[in-house]
Scaffold this motif. Structure first.
Motif, short mmCIF file in Angstrom:
data_model
loop_
_atom_site.label_atom_id
_atom_site.label_comp_id
_atom_site.label_asym_id
_atom_site.label_seq_id
_atom_site.Cartn_x
_atom_site.Cartn_y
_atom_site.Cartn_z
N ALA A 175 6.79 51.06 -0.65
CA ALA A 175 6.97 52.51 -0.52
C ALA A 175 7.62 53.07 -1.78
O ALA A 175 8.42 52.39 -2.44
N LYS A 178 12.65 57.79 -2.00
CA LYS A 178 12.76 59.13 -1.45
C LYS A 178 14.21 59.41 -1.09
O LYS A 178 14.93 58.53 -0.61
N LYS A 214 14.81 58.24 4.93
CA LYS A 214 13.36 58.04 5.01
C LYS A 214 12.84 57.37 3.75
O LYS A 214 13.36 57.61 2.65
N THR A 215 11.81 56.54 3.93
CA THR A 215 11.14 55.95 2.77
C THR A 215 10.16 56.97 2.20
O THR A 215 9.83 57.97 2.85
N GLY A 216 9.69 56.69 1.00
CA GLY A 216 8.59 57.47 0.46
C GLY A 216 7.28 56.99 1.06
O GLY A 216 7.25 56.20 2.01
N ASP A 217 6.18 57.47 0.51
CA ASP A 217 4.86 57.10 1.02
C ASP A 217 4.51 55.66 0.65
O ASP A 217 4.75 55.21 -0.48
N THR A 223 5.15 57.14 6.07
CA THR A 223 6.53 56.81 5.74
C THR A 223 7.23 56.21 6.96
O THR A 223 6.78 56.34 8.09
N LYS A 225 11.19 55.85 8.92
CA LYS A 225 12.48 56.55 9.02
C LYS A 225 13.54 55.62 9.56
O LYS A 225 13.30 54.89 10.53
#
Length: 243
Positions: A175, A178, A214-217, A223, A225
């Motif tokens: 990922a 973020k 949250k992670t990025g894409d 994503t 959480k």
């Protein structure tokens, strides 16, 4: 010579009349002279410590609609991490004081695993936070220069997830980083030890709720959480009062 004798005689005459003059003065009507001793109620603080973080829940990785078949082996184990902060405070009176702090929670490695029969997926990543907090404290009774206190705070946290990846055996997902802003709050307890007129050693504990991260894409999937990121913090620092 005559002038000196006259001067000495005049001085003796004045000194002799002083008791009589003093008797004519009403001391109750003499105005008091107050010597100002201003105390500036502001203080600076700085501290370091250990953040023992935890999270309530991590979303399952949505692997082509079969994530419901996976059950958690462990949801989110997190290592301890360094924290540090600075602040500016204001003492309202002998009991109540207020301060605003900026606090940094260093990268905290987290890991989790879920399983579907013989298939195990491993989750790993780092979480860090910058926390802005407004705090209020009550200083309790002082005994031998030691003052226990309690307090609470509310503010906001910037929770950053990076280096997050999911190892699903034959497949590997990464990922992007973020940062997610969320509401933060804390409760505090500790003791202040007076080292000098201006310096107080502060030994404290805080329970902090930093909200969600949250992670990025991911390259192929959505994503993830990290719900309800919390931290038990042990801190040691110095308060310097301007006096």
């Amino acid at each position: 010579m005559k002038f000196c004798v006259a001067l000495v005689g005049g001085a003796i005459s004045v000194l002799g009349s002083m008791p009589a003059l003093a008797g004519d003065i009403d001391l109750d009507k003499v105005p008091e002279v107050a010597i100002a001793s201003e105390t500036v109620p502001f203080y600076l603080k700085g501290y370091v410590g250990v953040s023992m973080a935890d999270a309530d829940h991590l979303n399952k990785f949505p692997s082509f609609g079969v994530d419901s078949d996976y059950h958690w082996k462990n949801k989110s184990d997190m290592d301890d991490a360094f924290l540090g902060g600075v602040g500016l405070g204001y003492r309202m009176n002998d009991i109540v004081r207020l301060d605003g702090t900026v606090e940094y929670h260093a990268k905290n490695k987290m890991s989790a695993r879920d399983q579907n029969f013989s298939n195990i997926r491993k989750y790993e990543g780092n979480a860090s936070s910058i926390v802005l907090m407004a705090n209020a404290y009550a200083d309790l009774v002082t005994y031998h220069n030691v003052t226990p206190y309690i307090g609470a705070g509310i503010g906001a946290s910037a929770n950053r997830m990076n280096d997050f990846e999911v190892d699903a055996g034959s497949d590997h997902y990464e990922a992007s980083s973020k940062t997610n802003w969320d509401i933060a709050w804390a409760i505090h307890a500790g003791v202040g030890v007076k080292l000098s007129r201006n310096v107080i050693l502060d030994i404290g504990y805080s329970y902090s709720d930093l909200g969600d991260a949250k992670t990025g894409d991911f390259s192929k999937e959505a994503t993830l959480k990290l719900d309800h990121l919390t931290s038990h913090d042990v801190k040691v620092g110095i308060r310097y009062a301007f006096k």
